[in-house]
Design a protein around this motif. Structure first.
Motif, PDB file in Angstrom:
ATOM      1  N   ASN A   1       0.849  -1.184   0.000  1.00 12.30           N
ATOM      2  CA  ASN A   1       0.000   0.000   0.000  1.00 12.30           C
ATOM      3  C   ASN A   1       0.888   1.238   0.000  1.00 12.30           C
ATOM      4  O   ASN A   1       1.534   1.555   0.999  1.00 12.30           O
ATOM      5  N   ALA A   2       0.947   1.932  -1.127  1.00 11.17           N
ATOM      6  CA  ALA A   2       1.818   3.100  -1.268  1.00 11.17           C
ATOM      7  C   ALA A   2       1.472   4.183  -0.249  1.00 11.17           C
ATOM      8  O   ALA A   2       2.355   4.874   0.273  1.00 11.17           O
ATOM      9  N   GLN A   3       0.201   4.323   0.041  1.00 12.35           N
ATOM     10  CA  GLN A   3      -0.232   5.343   0.993  1.00 12.35           C
ATOM     11  C   GLN A   3       0.274   5.025   2.412  1.00 12.35           C
ATOM     12  O   GLN A   3       0.635   5.931   3.170  1.00 12.35           O
ATOM     13  N   TYR A   4       0.290   3.734   2.753  1.00 12.65           N
ATOM     14  CA  TYR A   4       0.759   3.282   4.073  1.00 12.65           C
ATOM     15  C   TYR A   4       2.223   3.680   4.259  1.00 12.65           C
ATOM     16  O   TYR A   4       2.613   4.210   5.301  1.00 12.65           O
ATOM     17  N   TYR A   5       3.056   3.418   3.245  1.00 11.19           N
ATOM     18  CA  TYR A   5       4.483   3.746   3.344  1.00 11.19           C
ATOM     19  C   TYR A   5       4.683   5.251   3.385  1.00 11.19           C
ATOM     20  O   TYR A   5       5.500   5.764   4.159  1.00 11.19           O
ATOM     21  N   SER A   6       3.929   5.973   2.570  1.00 12.01           N
ATOM     22  CA  SER A   6       4.030   7.428   2.562  1.00 12.01           C
ATOM     23  C   SER A   6       3.661   8.019   3.921  1.00 12.01           C
ATOM     24  O   SER A   6       4.325   8.933   4.410  1.00 12.01           O
ATOM     25  N   GLN A   7       2.614   7.465   4.534  1.00 12.59           N
ATOM     26  CA  GLN A   7       2.190   7.937   5.845  1.00 12.59           C
ATOM     27  C   GLN A   7       3.239   7.631   6.907  1.00 12.59           C
ATOM     28  O   GLN A   7       3.500   8.442   7.804  1.00 12.59           O
ATOM     29  N   LEU A   8       3.867   6.449   6.793  1.00 15.63           N
ATOM     30  CA  LEU A   8       4.923   6.076   7.732  1.00 15.63           C
ATOM     31  C   LEU A   8       6.082   7.070   7.651  1.00 15.63           C
ATOM     32  O   LEU A   8       6.572   7.550   8.686  1.00 15.63           O
ATOM     33  N   CYS A   9       6.506   7.375   6.443  1.00 18.56           N
ATOM     34  CA  CYS A   9       7.612   8.324   6.261  1.00 18.56           C
ATOM     35  C   CYS A   9       7.272   9.684   6.855  1.00 18.56           C
ATOM     36  O   CYS A   9       8.099  10.327   7.507  1.00 18.56           O
ATOM     37  N   ASN A  10       6.048  10.090   6.657  1.00 21.48           N
ATOM     38  CA  ASN A  10       5.598  11.380   7.206  1.00 21.48           C
ATOM     39  C   ASN A  10       5.574  11.346   8.735  1.00 21.48           C
ATOM     40  O   ASN A  10       5.978  12.301   9.399  1.00 21.48           O
ATOM     41  N   ASP A  11       5.105  10.209   9.294  1.00 20.40           N
ATOM     42  CA  ASP A  11       5.046  10.070  10.754  1.00 20.40           C
ATOM     43  C   ASP A  11       6.442  10.089  11.368  1.00 20.40           C
ATOM     44  O   ASP A  11       6.655  10.685  12.433  1.00 20.40           O
TER      45      ASP A  11
END
Length: 350
Positions: free
Chosen positions: A161-171
């Motif tokens: 899930n690309a959104q999951y990884y993007s959110q992790l990086c942001n967090d």
């Protein structure tokens, strides 16, 4: 009559060699002074493939200080995985000198409880809590222990899930910052741990941690002194003096712990008395929170400028080699190595 001690070591985890070294030191302690008259030691070696081996092979592993090539099973011999050496029936007390998954996580403790034989160390629940860093941190948070900021994730969800990884990086960027530490949730001796100083290093570190465990923890990196305190006892545990670890490597990884001669243990740590007392009480509280038994080592971060103390983790069966912090802490507290081993057996019997 002598008490027969089942010295159980090896195991299937990445800390196999550490276990052998710990068991070797404990065997030597059981052959010193009054221990020699009190105890009969039965070494039992668990190979990496799960086969239990006693007798000359187990003794040879302890003498050579390293794992031997696997005694492989033929297809028709698979049942031996569930067949224990005949010496098991002679054992009065188990001393499971096992680190990491299948040894320190409640697995072996559950088996030994089913055998209805006393064993050294914390039982099933406490061992499972101490092994799983995510569960441990959740419980410590509920108990009110101060901890560094952290995030958790399941690696299997990460790149599906690309959104999951993007959110992790942001967090990570927003809540933790860099550097941060990537750790597998279930492992010890700093195996699989990486220090990540930028976003570019993140993916490699996550893959490294995921090679050991699907569940991963990401911790804030702070500049702090690393302190450790031993706990010994059952219902009324006691804390040792506080020790400090210094090292020249980027962080206290597996190499720094077991191979790097520049890493130093300082016992007792040079600290104000009120900080020592606070750490000792926090160590005892952490031990009782997980329903610890016998022994544990509790690790802390200490920021000298602000005098803030953060609990890092609890190890329900810490390293027990000649150079390990836990026995060294108790030696400096006034309990010699062979006396400590004797005390642990006494606590198991109680």
């Amino acid at each position: 009559m002598k008490i027969s001690i089942g010295l159980l070591f090896g195991g299937a985890s990445e800390e196999h060699i550490v276990s052998i070294n710990s068991a070797r030191a404990i065997l030597q302690a059981l052959q010193i002074g009054n221990n020699l008259c009190k105890y009969n030691v039965i070494p039992i070696y668990i190979q990496r493939n799960g086969v239990w081996i006693s007798g000359k092979i187990a003794e040879q592993v302890l003498q050579t200080k390293q794992a031997l090539p696997l005694v492989l099973l033929k297809k028709e011999e698979k049942f031996q995985l569930w067949q224990f050496p005949t010496e098991v029936n002679q054992i009065d007390v188990w001393f499971p000198v096992l680190h990491g998954p299948n040894g320190e996580d409640g697995t072996i403790q559950g088996l030994l409880k089913m055998m209805q034989t006393p064993f050294v160390g914390t039982s099933v629940l406490g061992s499972a809590i101490g092994m799983d860093k995510i569960v441990m941190k959740t419980i410590f948070s509920q108990a009110g222990f101060p901890q560094v900021k952290y995030l958790t994730l399941e690696y299997s969800k990460l790149f599906s899930n690309a959104q999951y990884y993007s959110q992790l990086c942001n967090d990570i960027r927003t809540n933790l910052g860099y550097p941060c530490f990537i750790k597998p949730a279930n492992l010890g001796s700093s195996v699989g741990v990486s220090k990540v100083s930028s976003h570019d290093e993140l993916e490699i570190a996550l893959k490294n941690a995921a090679s050991y465990d699907n569940r991963i923890i990401i911790e804030e990196g702070i500049i702090a002194r690393e302190l450790e305190c031993g706990v010994l006892g059952n219902d009324i545990p006691k804390a040792s003096v506080v020790g400090e670890i210094t090292f020249e490597s980027d962080f206290y990884d597996y190499k720094a712990k077991y191979k790097d001669t520049s890493s130093k243990i300082h016992i007792p740590a040079q600290l104000p008395n009120h900080i020592i007392e606070k750490i000792q009480q926090m160590a005892i509280n952490a031990f009782t929170t997980i329903n610890g038994r016998g022994l544990s080592r509790v690790d802390f971060f200490y920021i000298e400028g602000t005098q803030k103390i953060f609990i890092n983790e609890i190890n329900s069966f810490p390293g027990f080699t000649e150079s390990s912090m836990y026995p060294e802490l108790w030696i400096k507290t006034g309990l010699e190595f062979h006396e400590l081993v004797d005390k642990l057996i006494e606590l198991a019997l109680k």
